[in-house]
Design a protein around this motif. Structure first.
Motif, mmCIF file in Angstrom:
data_model
loop_
_atom_site.group_PDB
_atom_site.id
_atom_site.type_symbol
_atom_site.label_atom_id
_atom_site.label_comp_id
_atom_site.label_asym_id
_atom_site.label_seq_id
_atom_site.Cartn_x
_atom_site.Cartn_y
_atom_site.Cartn_z
ATOM 1 N N UNK A 1 59.455 25.481 11.904
ATOM 2 C CA UNK A 1 58.629 26.486 12.585
ATOM 3 C C UNK A 1 59.257 27.875 12.514
ATOM 4 N N UNK A 2 60.587 27.956 12.556
ATOM 5 C CA UNK A 2 61.253 29.254 12.387
ATOM 6 C C UNK A 2 61.013 29.798 10.982
ATOM 7 N N UNK A 3 61.102 28.928 9.986
ATOM 8 C CA UNK A 3 60.841 29.359 8.612
ATOM 9 C C UNK A 3 59.407 29.857 8.466
ATOM 10 N N UNK A 4 58.482 29.183 9.089
ATOM 11 C CA UNK A 4 57.074 29.592 9.024
ATOM 12 C C UNK A 4 56.862 30.919 9.752
ATOM 13 N N UNK A 5 57.513 31.095 10.892
ATOM 14 C CA UNK A 5 57.413 32.361 11.621
ATOM 15 C C UNK A 5 57.912 33.512 10.757
ATOM 16 N N UNK A 6 59.039 33.324 10.101
ATOM 17 C CA UNK A 6 59.596 34.358 9.223
ATOM 18 C C UNK A 6 58.617 34.670 8.101
ATOM 19 N N UNK A 7 58.085 33.638 7.486
ATOM 20 C CA UNK A 7 57.113 33.823 6.403
ATOM 21 C C UNK A 7 55.887 34.603 6.896
ATOM 22 N N UNK A 8 55.390 34.248 8.067
ATOM 23 C CA UNK A 8 54.229 34.950 8.627
ATOM 24 C C UNK A 8 54.539 36.416 8.920
ATOM 25 N N UNK A 9 55.717 36.681 9.475
ATOM 26 C CA UNK A 9 56.101 38.058 9.794
ATOM 27 C C UNK A 9 56.181 38.896 8.521
ATOM 28 N N UNK A 10 56.841 38.373 7.503
ATOM 29 C CA UNK A 10 56.997 39.121 6.250
ATOM 30 C C UNK A 10 55.641 39.331 5.584
ATOM 31 N N UNK A 11 54.829 38.288 5.512
ATOM 32 C CA UNK A 11 53.515 38.388 4.883
ATOM 33 C C UNK A 11 52.622 39.388 5.614
ATOM 34 N N UNK A 12 52.588 39.305 6.940
ATOM 35 C CA UNK A 12 51.755 40.237 7.712
ATOM 36 C C UNK A 12 52.258 41.675 7.603
ATOM 37 N N UNK A 13 53.567 41.857 7.585
ATOM 38 C CA UNK A 13 54.118 43.209 7.455
ATOM 39 C C UNK A 13 53.726 43.812 6.106
ATOM 40 N N UNK A 14 53.851 43.039 5.037
ATOM 41 C CA UNK A 14 53.456 43.522 3.714
ATOM 42 C C UNK A 14 51.951 43.804 3.664
ATOM 43 N N UNK A 15 51.167 42.946 4.276
ATOM 44 C CA UNK A 15 49.713 43.116 4.278
ATOM 45 C C UNK A 15 49.315 44.380 5.023
ATOM 46 N N UNK A 16 49.860 44.580 6.224
ATOM 47 C CA UNK A 16 49.518 45.781 6.994
ATOM 48 C C UNK A 16 49.998 47.048 6.303
ATOM 49 N N UNK A 17 51.140 46.989 5.640
ATOM 50 C CA UNK A 17 51.637 48.148 4.887
ATOM 51 C C UNK A 17 50.679 48.486 3.750
ATOM 52 N N UNK A 18 50.212 47.481 3.053
ATOM 53 C CA UNK A 18 49.258 47.678 1.966
ATOM 54 C C UNK A 18 47.954 48.291 2.485
ATOM 55 N N UNK A 19 47.467 47.797 3.595
ATOM 56 C CA UNK A 19 46.240 48.339 4.198
ATOM 57 C C UNK A 19 46.439 49.799 4.594
#
Length: 188
Positions: A160-178
């Motif tokens: 679950x920690x690994x998934x949280x990290x993945x979600x944080x990184x993915x969402x940060x990249x997505x919001x930056x792109x937007x």
């Protein structure tokens, strides 16, 4: 990308242990990301007195400015007396109202009882939403049984920690792109 891990207590070891593991996962999976762990136990933080965060000095200035410069924040908090600790609430009080605008925020909660999982839902999420965070909806909740000798022993928690990290990184990249796409629309 800058990610700050904030261990929001000055006592105990479980939150620090969980945050160190989270920061290690970020560093191992995403070596290109600049990551900083702030453990409030290592700093002398002033109580908020209503000043702008830029007017504080010393440890208080370092902690608040490091959080403000981050693209994403992972908050670690224990549950004390069915609430977040005052040390963490003080950090929120030191920051401006919109401190987390354009930031992705995830969190890790440690507690002695499964009955305390709602602290994150009823206290932490509303504060972060008020401060304009892009909240990762699933967080990691750890109990006493997930630790042994200052180590996380639950494979499920590590997953679950690994998934949280993945979600944080993915969402940060997505919001930056937007954000970049929206800025490009202005054409100046």
């Amino acid at each position: 990308m800058k990610i700050v891990g904030l261990s929001g207590s000055i006592v105990g070891s479980k939150t620090r242990t969980a945050m160190e593991r989270t920061i290690n996962i970020i560093s191992e999976k995403y070596p290109e990301i600049e990551v900083t762990l702030i453990d409030l136990a290592d700093f002398n933080i002033q109580f908020s007195d209503g000043r702008n965060y830029l007017e504080y000095e010393g440890d208080t200035a370092y902690v608040t400015q490091t959080i403000m410069e981050a693209d994403a924040v992972v908050i670690g908090t224990p549950v004390f007396q069915a609430s977040i600790p005052a040390t963490l609430k003080n950090i929120f009080d030191l920051l401006p109202e919109k401190a987390f605008i354009d930031k992705v925020v995830g969190f890790v909660v440690t507690a002695g009882s499964p009955k305390h999982y709602l602290v994150a839902e009823q206290q932490l999420k509303p504060i972060l939403a008020y401060m304009k965070a892009q909240i990762v909806q699933t967080y990691v909740f750890l109990e006493e049984q997930d630790f042994y000798r200052k180590e996380i022993v639950s494979d499920d928690v590590i997953f679950r920690l690994e998934r949280l990290v993945e979600d944080i990184v993915t969402l940060t990249k997505t919001y930056e792109s937007i954000r970049k796409e929206k800025e490009a629309e202005y054409g100046f």
